[in-house]
Design a protein around this motif. Structure first.
Motif, mmCIF file in Angstrom:
data_model
loop_
_atom_site.group_PDB
_atom_site.id
_atom_site.type_symbol
_atom_site.label_atom_id
_atom_site.label_comp_id
_atom_site.label_asym_id
_atom_site.label_seq_id
_atom_site.Cartn_x
_atom_site.Cartn_y
_atom_site.Cartn_z
ATOM 1 N N ALA A 1 -6.424 -28.593 -1.155
ATOM 2 C CA ALA A 1 -6.225 -29.989 -1.570
ATOM 3 C C ALA A 1 -4.732 -30.316 -1.606
ATOM 4 O O ALA A 1 -4.312 -31.415 -1.222
ATOM 5 N N MET A 2 -3.919 -29.353 -2.056
ATOM 6 C CA MET A 2 -2.463 -29.548 -2.098
ATOM 7 C C MET A 2 -1.935 -29.885 -0.706
ATOM 8 O O MET A 2 -1.130 -30.805 -0.539
ATOM 9 N N TYR A 3 -2.363 -29.126 0.297
ATOM 10 C CA TYR A 3 -1.896 -29.416 1.654
ATOM 11 C C TYR A 3 -2.252 -30.847 2.032
ATOM 12 O O TYR A 3 -1.412 -31.615 2.523
ATOM 13 N N HIS A 4 -3.498 -31.206 1.800
ATOM 14 C CA HIS A 4 -3.965 -32.519 2.222
ATOM 15 C C HIS A 4 -3.273 -33.658 1.472
ATOM 16 O O HIS A 4 -3.210 -34.780 1.967
ATOM 17 N N ALA A 5 -2.758 -33.365 0.279
ATOM 18 C CA ALA A 5 -2.030 -34.385 -0.480
ATOM 19 C C ALA A 5 -0.526 -34.300 -0.211
ATOM 20 O O ALA A 5 0.274 -34.903 -0.930
ATOM 21 N N GLY A 6 -0.146 -33.540 0.808
ATOM 22 C CA GLY A 6 1.274 -33.445 1.176
ATOM 23 C C GLY A 6 2.116 -32.683 0.180
ATOM 24 O O GLY A 6 3.329 -32.867 0.095
ATOM 25 N N ARG A 7 1.466 -31.787 -0.583
ATOM 26 C CA ARG A 7 2.163 -31.112 -1.676
ATOM 27 C C ARG A 7 2.609 -29.692 -1.359
ATOM 28 O O ARG A 7 3.028 -28.956 -2.246
ATOM 29 N N LEU A 8 2.490 -29.270 -0.088
ATOM 30 C CA LEU A 8 2.933 -27.916 0.272
ATOM 31 C C LEU A 8 3.902 -27.970 1.448
ATOM 32 O O LEU A 8 3.614 -28.587 2.473
ATOM 33 N N LYS A 9 5.019 -27.288 1.288
ATOM 34 C CA LYS A 9 5.949 -27.126 2.403
ATOM 35 C C LYS A 9 5.360 -26.135 3.414
ATOM 36 O O LYS A 9 4.509 -25.313 3.077
#
Lengths: 409, 409
Positions: free
Chosen positions: B397-405
């Motif tokens: 979910a973090m990736y999809h919310a733009g929250r992971l480098k």
């Protein structure tokens, strides 16, 4: 921990067998532009890959971890069965390998960026206005001349990469540690000094040498109109990965147009094969010529990723079709197993690498022909390989090529 | 090992991004009553969830390990990405949190059971004839009065739970260790003394205090007709889990009707949000009000599980429909990623939690719209998330919310 165990198992079980081809279409995975549409791979006309898929086992590959967007280096290590969370490689090493620099085991490498600074050294442009590559070549040569002997007892190599990027390599005794970068990462700040986080004598010495070189190099650039400063990032040594050949008992060759991928392959001990041309068909020429000399062939196709990064859905689909056309030539060599996959997804819709799992097929005369009857993201989701970690792919290909003994009686 | 590494990776990679909603329907997964029939979720009329599923990536979640029937506490920890096999939480802690007791970091908590014993103390009924909850409240108050000051230097809390169950909390300096239970687990035996297995001074002291309290408490109960004894189980402290906020870089809120779930969320540092009412729509009211103050929202729906435990197939399906109705209100807030899942399955057919994997969807504007075109157990089995461990959900979910480098260059 995990990886060492798997590697130990492979060392125990490997035996001679048939040849394996790992065909990697960089950034292969995609997304439909609209929720109801098709991906790049689903759109491409790929009669040969579809026929392979019907005979093969298919699945979706997780390059690093679920949700993690992979860089190219770690994604390839994972395909080579080295878990990149365990085996982290410094960017300087990847960059040096990327330009074909023959990095020694004890060399310290850094990625360099030419930058612009104002009179007191404050960084005003971290990429020196993205100077062109010719300018980069001139500046690198200038630095090589002026700073090549500035560190007594150490060799210094300054090599151009592309636009504002260059590589610095220091060679000599006792280099190492864990060095911080000099790039402040934002404009309007002073560059940082490299410091060592390892607390080792090698680290302290290396930080000192790096800072000494940076000072000398910035002095040389002072009269440049744009690139009057520089920064270093990703300072690192070759991590000394376990040898692919020893783990798998295969002589491995790497066929890639871009130096970066030959470099990553050489980190694990694969042999880069030189060849002329830059199209998939040229890479298959190289495959045919090297066929008798190796057991395992890594073939890297770059442009699928480049078009994905450009947001060019159609061109990415066309490049997949160009790869489809060479598939019969690979099959004519009669490999024991052929993997077709990507190192990660690069959906044109996102113009970027992404964390989405990567369509993969494993073809072999003894593969399970599963429900996936064409090669595409959603077909692969129905396949017998399931959703799997990329590091598990080579062992599966090994089995299909008759290269693994039974485990236990 | 595994989990620590994942958390370290997340700490390295997290960045600011869009908001994430984790909507948990407790016990969501079900079973058809007949092999040819539909599950509760497949039966429910869920136009909104079906539309989400068509745009989302779907899959089946394994809460603990394949075949393991999860308790509610561990199942939620897993959804929060704390592998519950690594992070085991004592039953006493879960029980205290379950009644809304504000447990301090250094408090020692135990689950208590009122019991019946004969004259020499031999246990004759481990549940005191399953006394009703009112009796439990009376007995707990009686113990609180009589033993609240029996341990000099320590506070003692005795709180009723339900029927024969209560909670004991000791508060004071130097509590800890690894304490054994006093319950002999069969009738016809003497209760056991609590002993410490850690060999620490805290353990020895805690065992002594616990045994001292148990003696005092049993003396107080001697004249009771049924509950003339008691036992303690699951003696434990708050394990001090790594902070969700530090791992993921998100301010996290918990919206739940039942104290148990607010308690588990607060164990990892989420902030419980107070609100009026007990229906899904009331929880979305709370979500809307808290929207600007947090990055991550855990919303817990209890009744799907309760109806499953009751064997009430229809009521469970109706509750799922009530949740379906509030989905547009969540989407109107424009989260970067929305997860809809359960903590575990509670098939009405089994009237119990079960080990069956849990239907899950991950919706986002950049999700892969996979083969699953509706939300249900069998549709999820065709999706791009595959069969996955619940701990991997938040990173995705973090990736999809733009929250992971990106990992590596």
């Amino acid at each position: 921990m995990h990886v060492f165990t798997e590697h130990a198992l492979m060392k125990d079980l490997h035996q001679a067998g048939e040849k394996i081809v790992l065909l990697v279409l960089d950034g292969l995975g995609g997304l439909p532009l609209e929720a109801s549409g098709k991906t790049e791979l689903e759109t491409a006309n790929t009669p040969n890959l579809d026929r392979l898929a019907a005979e093969a086992s298919s699945g979706l590959s997780i390059p690093i971890r679920p949700g993690i967007e992979p860089g190219s280096g770690p994604a390839h290590l994972s395909l080579f069965s080295y878990d990149p969370v365990t085996y982290q490689i410094g960017r300087g090493v990847l960059e040096a390998l990327g330009i074909g620099f023959e990095l020694g085991r004890d060399d310290l490498a850094a990625r360099g960026n030419f930058a612009s600074a104002d009179k007191d050294g404050t960084i005003t442009d971290r990429r020196a206005g993205r100077i062109d590559t010719e300018e980069c070549i001139r500046l690198s040569a200038k630095l090589q001349d002026a700073t090549g002997s500035c560190l007594p007892g150490y060799e210094v190599f300054v090599k151009p990469v592309k636009e504002h990027r260059f590589v610095l390599v220091l060679r000599g005794p006792g280099l190492g540690g864990e060095l911080t970068e000099t790039d402040p990462l934002v404009t309007g700040k002073q560059p940082l000094r490299a410091t060592d986080k390892s607390g080792t004598p090698e680290g302290a010495r290396s930080a000192e040498l790096v800072n000494q070189w940076v000072s000398a190099a910035r002095a040389v650039l002072l009269d440049e109109p744009k690139a009057n400063s520089l920064n270093l990032r990703g300072l690192a040594k070759d991590p000394g990965l376990p040898s692919f050949g020893e783990i798998y008992g295969m002589r491995a060759a790497a066929i890639a147009v871009y130096p970066m991928y030959r470099g990553v392959a050489s980190l694990v001990g694969m042999q880069p094969i030189p060849f002329q041309g830059d199209r998939p068909a040229h890479e298959i020429d190289a495959l045919e010529q090297a066929w008798n000399d190796y057991d395992f062939f890594f073939i890297h196709i770059k442009k699928t990723d480049s078009y994905g990064e450009d947001g060019n859905f159609e061109a990415k689909a066309k490049e997949i079709e160009a790869v489809d056309e060479v598939i019969p030539r690979i099959l004519a060599l009669e490999p024991g197993a052929l993997i077709v996959t990507g190192d990660h997804s690069t959906p044109a819709k996102l113009r970027s690498h992404s964390s989405h799992p990567v369509p993969t097929l494993l073809w072999s005369p003894i593969a399970m022909p599963d429900a996936a009857q064409s090669f595409g993201e959603r077909a692969c989701a129905t396949g017998h390989l399931g959703l799997f970690h990329a590091t598990t792919l080579i062992p599966q290909a090994m089995y299909h090529a008759g290269r693994l003994k039974r485990f236990g009686a």
